[in-house]
Write a protein that holds these residues in place. Structure first.
Motif, PDB file in Angstrom:
ATOM      1  N   ASP A 118       0.878  -1.149   0.077  1.00 53.33           N
ATOM      2  CA  ASP A 118       0.040   0.103  -0.073  1.00 53.33           C
ATOM      3  C   ASP A 118       0.732   1.229  -0.185  1.00 53.33           C
ATOM      4  OD1 ASP A 118      -2.745  -0.530  -0.147  1.00 53.33           O
ATOM      5  OD2 ASP A 118      -2.728  -1.393   1.841  1.00 53.33           O
ATOM      6  N   ALA A 119       1.947   1.126   0.546  1.00 55.55           N
ATOM      7  CA  ALA A 119       2.882   2.410   0.614  1.00 55.55           C
ATOM      8  C   ALA A 119       3.405   2.582  -0.693  1.00 55.55           C
ATOM      9  CB  ALA A 119       4.208   1.977   1.595  1.00 55.55           C
ATOM     10  N   VAL A 120       3.558   1.304  -1.364  1.00 57.70           N
ATOM     11  CA  VAL A 120       4.148   1.564  -2.713  1.00 57.70           C
ATOM     12  C   VAL A 120       2.977   2.233  -3.660  1.00 57.70           C
ATOM     13  CG1 VAL A 120       5.235   0.635  -4.829  1.00 57.70           C
ATOM     14  CG2 VAL A 120       6.032  -0.082  -2.526  1.00 57.70           C
ATOM     15  N   LEU A 121       1.800   1.611  -3.635  1.00 54.01           N
ATOM     16  CA  LEU A 121       0.904   1.973  -4.344  1.00 54.01           C
ATOM     17  C   LEU A 121       0.367   3.511  -4.346  1.00 54.01           C
ATOM     18  CD1 LEU A 121      -1.277  -1.292  -4.216  1.00 54.01           C
ATOM     19  CD2 LEU A 121      -0.055  -0.213  -6.577  1.00 54.01           C
ATOM     20  N   SER A 122       0.548   4.089  -2.963  1.00 50.67           N
ATOM     21  CA  SER A 122       0.066   5.258  -2.834  1.00 50.67           C
ATOM     22  C   SER A 122       0.992   6.172  -3.582  1.00 50.67           C
ATOM     23  CB  SER A 122       0.276   5.645  -1.291  1.00 50.67           C
ATOM     24  OG  SER A 122       1.713   5.592  -0.720  1.00 50.67           O
ATOM     25  N   LYS A 123       2.227   5.946  -3.810  1.00 53.45           N
ATOM     26  CA  LYS A 123       2.932   6.736  -4.563  1.00 53.45           C
ATOM     27  C   LYS A 123       2.780   6.296  -6.099  1.00 53.45           C
ATOM     28  CE  LYS A 123       5.404   8.258  -1.235  1.00 53.45           C
ATOM     29  NZ  LYS A 123       4.940   9.627  -0.573  1.00 53.45           N
ATOM     30  N   VAL A 124       2.208   5.305  -6.490  1.00 52.80           N
ATOM     31  CA  VAL A 124       1.856   5.094  -7.679  1.00 52.80           C
ATOM     32  C   VAL A 124       0.746   5.888  -8.157  1.00 52.80           C
ATOM     33  CG1 VAL A 124       1.190   3.493  -9.696  1.00 52.80           C
ATOM     34  CG2 VAL A 124       2.841   2.677  -7.879  1.00 52.80           C
ATOM     35  N   TYR A 125       0.003   5.944  -7.127  1.00 50.33           N
ATOM     36  CA  TYR A 125      -1.377   6.675  -7.357  1.00 50.33           C
ATOM     37  C   TYR A 125      -0.988   8.412  -7.533  1.00 50.33           C
ATOM     38  CZ  TYR A 125      -5.912   9.339  -6.134  1.00 50.33           C
ATOM     39  OH  TYR A 125      -7.080   9.964  -6.218  1.00 50.33           O
ATOM     40  N   ILE A 126       0.015   8.932  -7.095  1.00 52.74           N
ATOM     41  CA  ILE A 126       0.535  10.179  -7.098  1.00 52.74           C
ATOM     42  C   ILE A 126       1.012  10.356  -8.278  1.00 52.74           C
ATOM     43  CG2 ILE A 126       2.124  11.981  -6.082  1.00 52.74           C
ATOM     44  CD1 ILE A 126       1.662  10.552  -3.428  1.00 52.74           C
ATOM     45  N   LEU A 127       2.013   9.411  -8.840  1.00 53.48           N
ATOM     46  CA  LEU A 127       2.504   9.563 -10.134  1.00 53.48           C
ATOM     47  C   LEU A 127       1.589   9.613 -11.014  1.00 53.48           C
ATOM     48  CD1 LEU A 127       5.499   7.437  -9.028  1.00 53.48           C
ATOM     49  CD2 LEU A 127       5.827   9.892 -10.045  1.00 53.48           C
ATOM     50  N   GLU A 128       0.783   8.892 -11.110  1.00 52.62           N
ATOM     51  CA  GLU A 128      -0.239   8.540 -12.246  1.00 52.62           C
ATOM     52  C   GLU A 128      -1.307   9.897 -12.232  1.00 52.62           C
ATOM     53  OE1 GLU A 128      -1.125   6.378 -14.631  1.00 52.62           O
ATOM     54  OE2 GLU A 128       0.793   5.543 -13.937  1.00 52.62           O
ATOM     55  N   LYS A 129      -1.389  10.406 -11.126  1.00 50.55           N
ATOM     56  CA  LYS A 129      -2.226  11.754 -10.986  1.00 50.55           C
ATOM     57  C   LYS A 129      -1.488  12.843 -11.848  1.00 50.55           C
ATOM     58  CE  LYS A 129      -4.700  14.998  -8.012  1.00 50.55           C
ATOM     59  NZ  LYS A 129      -4.909  15.175  -6.490  1.00 50.55           N
ATOM     60  N   LEU A 130      -0.202  12.694 -11.556  1.00 52.46           N
ATOM     61  CA  LEU A 130       0.746  13.912 -12.084  1.00 52.46           C
ATOM     62  C   LEU A 130       0.352  13.927 -13.601  1.00 52.46           C
ATOM     63  CD1 LEU A 130       3.903  13.593 -10.042  1.00 52.46           C
ATOM     64  CD2 LEU A 130       2.601  15.751 -10.641  1.00 52.46           C
ATOM     65  N   TYR A 131       0.699  12.495 -14.232  1.00 55.32           N
ATOM     66  CA  TYR A 131       0.718  12.231 -15.595  1.00 55.32           C
ATOM     67  C   TYR A 131      -0.568  12.551 -16.228  1.00 55.32           C
ATOM     68  CZ  TYR A 131       5.647  10.900 -16.071  1.00 55.32           C
ATOM     69  OH  TYR A 131       7.150  10.869 -15.967  1.00 55.32           O
ATOM     70  N   SER A 132      -1.646  12.002 -15.463  1.00 54.38           N
ATOM     71  CA  SER A 132      -2.969  12.264 -16.193  1.00 54.38           C
ATOM     72  C   SER A 132      -3.494  13.619 -15.996  1.00 54.38           C
ATOM     73  CB  SER A 132      -3.854  10.924 -15.380  1.00 54.38           C
ATOM     74  OG  SER A 132      -3.178   9.734 -15.723  1.00 54.38           O
ATOM     75  N   VAL A 133      -3.095  14.203 -14.846  1.00 50.16           N
ATOM     76  CA  VAL A 133      -3.790  15.509 -14.842  1.00 50.16           C
ATOM     77  C   VAL A 133      -3.250  16.541 -14.914  1.00 50.16           C
ATOM     78  CG1 VAL A 133      -5.471  16.623 -13.266  1.00 50.16           C
ATOM     79  CG2 VAL A 133      -5.770  14.186 -13.562  1.00 50.16           C
ATOM     80  N   MET A 134      -2.292  16.673 -13.765  1.00 41.73           N
ATOM     81  CA  MET A 134      -1.426  17.734 -13.479  1.00 41.73           C
ATOM     82  C   MET A 134      -0.542  18.330 -14.645  1.00 41.73           C
ATOM     83  SD  MET A 134      -0.460  18.104  -9.278  1.00 41.73           S
ATOM     84  CE  MET A 134      -0.296  19.701  -9.402  1.00 41.73           C
ATOM     85  N   PHE A 135       0.365  17.303 -15.235  1.00 39.82           N
ATOM     86  CA  PHE A 135       1.254  17.658 -16.228  1.00 39.82           C
ATOM     87  C   PHE A 135       0.482  18.132 -17.524  1.00 39.82           C
ATOM     88  CE2 PHE A 135       4.498  14.481 -14.923  1.00 39.82           C
ATOM     89  CZ  PHE A 135       5.141  15.377 -13.875  1.00 39.82           C
ATOM     90  N   LYS A 136      -0.678  17.531 -17.966  1.00 33.52           N
ATOM     91  CA  LYS A 136      -1.519  18.094 -18.914  1.00 33.52           C
ATOM     92  C   LYS A 136      -2.045  19.550 -18.837  1.00 33.52           C
ATOM     93  CE  LYS A 136      -2.877  13.263 -20.539  1.00 33.52           C
ATOM     94  NZ  LYS A 136      -3.864  12.420 -20.646  1.00 33.52           N
ATOM     95  N   GLU A 137      -2.732  19.616 -17.380  1.00 32.83           N
ATOM     96  CA  GLU A 137      -3.162  20.954 -17.166  1.00 32.83           C
ATOM     97  C   GLU A 137      -2.057  21.933 -17.236  1.00 32.83           C
ATOM     98  OE1 GLU A 137      -4.783  20.570 -13.372  1.00 32.83           O
ATOM     99  OE2 GLU A 137      -6.763  19.644 -14.145  1.00 32.83           O
ATOM    100  N   GLN A 138      -0.805  21.684 -16.797  1.00 31.03           N
ATOM    101  CA  GLN A 138       0.214  22.653 -16.915  1.00 31.03           C
ATOM    102  C   GLN A 138       0.796  23.011 -18.033  1.00 31.03           C
ATOM    103  OE1 GLN A 138      -0.482  24.284 -13.783  1.00 31.03           O
ATOM    104  NE2 GLN A 138       1.826  24.655 -13.985  1.00 31.03           N
ATOM    105  N   THR A 139       0.965  21.995 -18.916  1.00 34.07           N
ATOM    106  CA  THR A 139       1.267  22.071 -20.194  1.00 34.07           C
ATOM    107  C   THR A 139       0.506  23.259 -21.131  1.00 34.07           C
ATOM    108  OG1 THR A 139       2.150  19.988 -20.585  1.00 34.07           O
ATOM    109  CG2 THR A 139       1.481  21.063 -22.621  1.00 34.07           C
ATOM    110  N   GLN A 140      -1.131  22.776 -20.954  1.00 32.40           N
ATOM    111  CA  GLN A 140      -1.798  23.752 -21.624  1.00 32.40           C
ATOM    112  C   GLN A 140      -1.828  25.335 -21.088  1.00 32.40           C
ATOM    113  OE1 GLN A 140      -5.523  22.108 -20.838  1.00 32.40           O
ATOM    114  NE2 GLN A 140      -5.374  20.398 -22.534  1.00 32.40           N
TER     115      GLN A 140
END
Length: 404
Positions: A118-140
């Motif tokens: 779960d500790a590992v998956l919590s970081k996967v969750y954050i990274l997926e959020k970065l790539y799927s949401v935040m990076f795209k929003e910031q690029t625009q």
């Protein structure tokens, strides 16, 4: 050339085209040149290594259900409340900032309360959020590609308790997971308030870091703020770290976004400990002792231990030989006073800094028991500082790349 889009030499451009062809069976429409070049840079444009890394990543995504994690994953409450770090603000070029007061983390409490997975998956969750949401929003928002993160690790309050093996192993596993599956995600990292034991910690973490990642990490003592200001405007930094941002309630650490960590209450603890696995088992006879020799080659190494006994307590102490020949405990230099410990009730663990080189003796004492032998399960390690690394002063910084 940097190996980024728009800055490729002829060899790199050809490698990109060949890489596209080699992994064409796996590609999705959104996996553009920016994305593919991450894998090539991570393996220095070695086509075979880059392809293997990418294919392994696709298999890993299936195993952890990375494509569905934003919808399906539910983080355990204890990780939400006590797993340090959070996203706050953006750098001058629009990159998200991750601030982690890692010195306040209770690794032992977390792993006694939640599964390592779960500790590992919590970081996967954050990274997926970065790539799927935040990076795209910031690029625009900024009008140019944003696909990297700025990281600030605050090691204030970091101590030998952070060398607890199961916890540090979990941290290294997370580092390896990020390097293997989210390459070139780090833009730059600042390790601030680095403690005296940092060379030992880095020596343990370094094997899991890519060479290019290590070059992006810069180490500071307490005088780090001017360097942060080169990359981050003050209104994007919490007040506690030299900025002007505070929570609505005035909290200078912005704890609403950045988990501050802290000691995990024992109410969260599970009923068993996983850290007692894979230990060496030995029997100490009645009325006798067991002495184990460990060589400390250079000053400031750390001896780390964990052990348990079956059914009964045991005496435990650490000594340093003052002569080349074997000595009795009373004739040696006592560095950790011998005392009886209830290792049959709870796993004993700890560490000491060895200020001198030499031969150190770990002694399990059962001389006081004339009727019972004791079975011990133990793991003892000597941790060396990173070669040639010195603790940075409060007014200077040091890139880890100088230690490669």
């Amino acid at each position: 050339m940097s190996g980024h889009v728009g800055d490729l030499n002829e060899k790199q451009a050809k490698a990109l085209q060949k890489f596209k062809e080699a992994v064409s069976d796996l590609l999705c429409p959104e996996q553009d040149d920016f994305y593919l070049l991450r894998w090539l840079r991570a393996r220095n444009f070695d086509l075979k290594k880059s392809e293997l890394m990418f294919r392994n990543h696709i298999e890993w995504r299936k195993k952890v259900s990375a494509d569905k994690i934003l919808q399906d994953y539910s983080e355990p409450e204890v990780l939400k409340k006590y797993f340090t770090g959070g996203l706050h603000g953006f750098s001058k070029d629009g990159s998200p900032i991750w601030i982690d007061p890692f010195g306040n983390i209770d690794l032992k409490g977390l792993l006694r309360s939640a599964k390592k997975s779960d500790a590992v998956l919590s970081k996967v969750y954050i990274l997926e959020k970065l790539y799927s949401v935040m990076f795209k929003e910031q690029t625009q928002k900024v009008g140019s590609r944003v696909d990297q993160v700025v990281v600030i690790y605050d090691l204030e309050n970091c101590s030998r308790r952070h060398l607890w093996k199961p916890g540090l192993d979990c941290f290294c596993e997370i580092v390896a997971m990020v390097e293997d599956n989210y390459p070139e995600t780090l833009k730059i990292a600042f390790v601030i308030n680095a403690p005296r034991i940092f060379p030992v910690i880095f020596h343990l973490v370094k094997p899991f870091l890519a060479e290019e990642t290590a070059k992006k990490i810069h180490i500071f003592g307490s005088n780090y703020k001017d360097e942060l200001y080169k990359y981050i405007d003050k209104d994007q930094l919490p007040s506690h770290w030299g900025g002007t941002s505070v929570d609505p309630d005035g909290d200078p650490k912005c704890s609403s976004k950045i988990c501050p960590g802290g000691i995990v209450p024992k109410e969260y603890y599970r009923k068993y400990d996983l850290e007692a696995e894979n230990l060496t088992s030995v029997e100490v006879g009645r009325g006798s002792s067991l002495q184990l020799d460990y060589t400390v080659k250079v000053p400031n190494c750390i001896i780390r231990w964990q052990f348990s006994t079956e059914g009964f307590d045991i005496g435990f102490g650490i000594y340093r030989r003052t002569k080349d020949s074997r000595q009795k405990a009373g004739d040696m230099e006592e560095v950790f006073p011998s005392q009886r410990v209830n290792s049959h009730l709870i796993l004993e663990d700890g560490s000491i800094v060895c200020s001198k080189a030499g031969t150190y003796i770990i002694r399990f004492d059962n001389t006081y028991s004339w009727t019972r032998s004791k079975t011990i399960r133990y793991l003892i390690e000597v941790l060396e500082p990173e070669d040639g690394y010195s603790i940075p002063g409060s007014s200077s910084s040091q890139s880890l790349s100088s230690q490669n």
